[in-house]
Design a protein around this motif. Structure first.
Motif, short mmCIF file in Angstrom:
data_model
loop_
_atom_site.label_atom_id
_atom_site.label_comp_id
_atom_site.label_asym_id
_atom_site.label_seq_id
_atom_site.Cartn_x
_atom_site.Cartn_y
_atom_site.Cartn_z
N GLY A 1 0.96 -1.28 -0.11
CA GLY A 1 0.14 -0.07 0.34
C GLY A 1 1.01 1.36 0.14
O GLY A 1 2.06 1.00 0.85
N ARG A 2 0.63 2.02 -0.99
CA ARG A 2 1.22 3.90 -0.58
C ARG A 2 -0.11 4.36 -0.57
O ARG A 2 -1.50 4.70 -0.74
CB ARG A 2 1.77 3.97 -2.12
CG ARG A 2 2.64 3.26 -2.08
CD ARG A 2 3.98 2.64 -1.17
NE ARG A 2 5.00 2.18 -1.80
CZ ARG A 2 5.55 0.77 -1.08
NH1 ARG A 2 4.37 0.50 -0.28
NH2 ARG A 2 6.58 -0.26 -1.63
N ILE A 3 0.65 5.23 -0.07
CA ILE A 3 0.10 7.17 0.58
C ILE A 3 0.65 8.19 -0.06
O ILE A 3 1.60 8.08 0.13
CB ILE A 3 0.15 7.11 1.96
CG1 ILE A 3 -0.64 6.32 2.60
CG2 ILE A 3 -0.96 9.31 2.16
CD1 ILE A 3 -0.80 6.54 4.52
N THR A 4 -0.10 9.11 -1.47
CA THR A 4 0.17 10.68 -1.85
C THR A 4 -0.06 11.27 -0.66
O THR A 4 -1.15 10.98 -0.61
CB THR A 4 -0.02 10.43 -3.19
OG1 THR A 4 -0.09 9.70 -4.13
CG2 THR A 4 0.13 11.61 -3.99
N ALA A 5 1.21 12.20 -0.06
CA ALA A 5 0.37 12.55 0.94
C ALA A 5 1.28 14.10 0.67
O ALA A 5 1.90 14.54 -0.08
CB ALA A 5 1.10 12.68 2.20
N CYS A 6 0.14 14.87 0.27
CA CYS A 6 0.25 16.50 0.19
C CYS A 6 -0.13 17.81 1.31
O CYS A 6 -0.98 17.20 2.10
CB CYS A 6 -1.04 17.26 -0.84
SG CYS A 6 -1.48 15.54 -2.22
N ASP A 7 1.40 18.70 1.23
CA ASP A 7 0.87 19.53 1.76
C ASP A 7 2.38 20.55 1.55
O ASP A 7 2.56 20.14 0.73
CB ASP A 7 1.90 18.64 3.61
CG ASP A 7 1.11 19.87 4.97
OD1 ASP A 7 0.52 19.48 5.45
OD2 ASP A 7 1.84 20.72 4.88
N ALA B 1 7.88 4.72 12.88
CA ALA B 1 6.71 3.81 12.93
C ALA B 1 6.58 2.56 11.64
O ALA B 1 6.21 1.50 11.58
CB ALA B 1 5.35 4.63 12.53
N GLY B 2 7.96 2.84 11.13
CA GLY B 2 8.85 1.75 9.49
C GLY B 2 7.71 1.72 8.26
O GLY B 2 7.79 0.90 7.99
N VAL B 3 7.15 3.37 8.66
CA VAL B 3 6.36 3.19 7.16
C VAL B 3 6.62 4.20 6.00
O VAL B 3 5.82 4.86 5.25
CB VAL B 3 5.17 3.71 7.78
CG1 VAL B 3 4.28 1.93 8.59
CG2 VAL B 3 4.55 5.16 8.43
N GLU B 4 7.74 4.54 6.49
CA GLU B 4 8.09 5.87 5.57
C GLU B 4 8.26 5.38 3.84
O GLU B 4 8.48 5.82 3.04
CB GLU B 4 9.46 6.60 5.87
CG GLU B 4 10.94 5.76 5.42
CD GLU B 4 11.19 4.01 6.46
OE1 GLU B 4 12.21 4.11 6.99
OE2 GLU B 4 10.05 4.64 7.57
N ASP B 5 8.59 4.24 3.65
CA ASP B 5 8.68 3.96 2.09
C ASP B 5 6.57 3.40 2.15
O ASP B 5 7.12 3.33 0.66
CB ASP B 5 9.12 2.33 2.02
CG ASP B 5 10.60 1.95 2.71
OD1 ASP B 5 11.48 3.48 2.88
OD2 ASP B 5 11.57 1.16 2.88
N LYS B 6 5.98 4.02 3.11
CA LYS B 6 4.54 3.72 1.80
C LYS B 6 4.05 4.90 1.28
O LYS B 6 3.26 4.97 1.37
CB LYS B 6 3.81 3.02 3.10
CG LYS B 6 4.27 2.00 3.70
CD LYS B 6 2.81 0.75 4.09
CE LYS B 6 2.92 -0.62 4.71
NZ LYS B 6 2.03 -1.09 5.35
N ILE B 7 4.60 6.74 2.40
CA ILE B 7 4.72 7.71 2.08
C ILE B 7 5.15 8.34 1.18
O ILE B 7 6.44 8.57 1.08
CB ILE B 7 4.03 7.95 3.31
CG1 ILE B 7 3.83 7.71 4.17
CG2 ILE B 7 3.74 9.42 3.25
CD1 ILE B 7 3.54 7.97 5.86
#
Length: 213
Positions: free
Chosen positions: A79-85, A101-107
């Motif tokens: 899974g992947r998140i495209t995060a806009c800011d 959290a070990g999720v940096e590769d998902k974002i």
């Protein structure tokens, strides 16, 4: 709901990993700490990720990363998140906690005006490829974010829109500032929008669920 009942709700429902609790506590001391979502809302949104079987998520408004971390933890490994800011300072904190959290590769963080980022995604041919979108950024652009999110979502995808009760201001006719007017207008639009099925939930500051038909 009074504080006693709210505390009870959390005591029998909230399952918050240590990394999320630490992030929430850090953000609470921030001068803009009120921008952070409530923990029970984050848990609810993570459940929605699981329910819709999301693989691709769009987040519009990151702040210090509580919602993106919560959603990323709920996503499967692919899974992947495209995060806009637009704020490098706030998202630096988010990056730090994503790593913890070990999720940096998902974002995939896209820094810049979100409308430009969303238009870019549409131009790249990403329309109809996202399963879930969460909108929690500047309120005056909510309608623009919603319209672009609909283009980017697949049929059956879900838009989550935060702060739709806006501390009660939307129900007060004396309140006509730009943010309140924008949220009020979008709420009215969603009520009759035939492209989606909706439900506005009185969780935290109000969360609308809109499923793309």
């Amino acid at each position: 709901m009074n504080q006693t009942l709210y505390d009870y709700l959390l005591s029998v429902s909230l399952r918050e990993p240590d990394v999320l609790r630490a992030l929430r506590e850090e953000a609470a001391s921030h001068s803009y700490g009120g921008m952070q979502i409530a923990p029970e809302q984050g848990q609810f949104m993570a459940l929605l990720v699981e329910l819709v079987g999301a693989r691709n998520v769009l987040e519009i408004g990151v702040f210090t990363g509580y919602s993106s971390t919560r959603l990323a933890l709920a996503l499967p490994p692919e899974g992947r998140i495209t995060a806009c800011d637009i704020n490098e300072e706030f998202t630096a904190t988010a990056r730090r906690h994503w790593q913890r959290a070990g999720v940096e590769d998902k974002i995939d963080l896209r820094l810049g005006p979100a409308l430009d980022t969303l238009d870019g995604l549409i131009a790249e041919g990403r329309g109809g490829t996202y399963d879930l979108a969460f909108i929690d950024a500047d309120k005056e652009n909510y309608d623009g974010y919603y319209e672009r999110a609909l283009q980017l979502l697949r049929t059956g995808g879900l838009v989550l829109i935060d702060n739709v009760l806006w501390g009660g201001k939307v129900a007060d006719p004396a309140m006509n500032d730009a943010d309140t007017a924008a949220i009020r207008a979008l709420n009215q639009k969603l009520h009759t929008d035939p492209r989606v099925s909706i439900s506005l939930l009185p969780i935290a500051d109000g969360l609308t669920l809109a499923r793309k038909r």
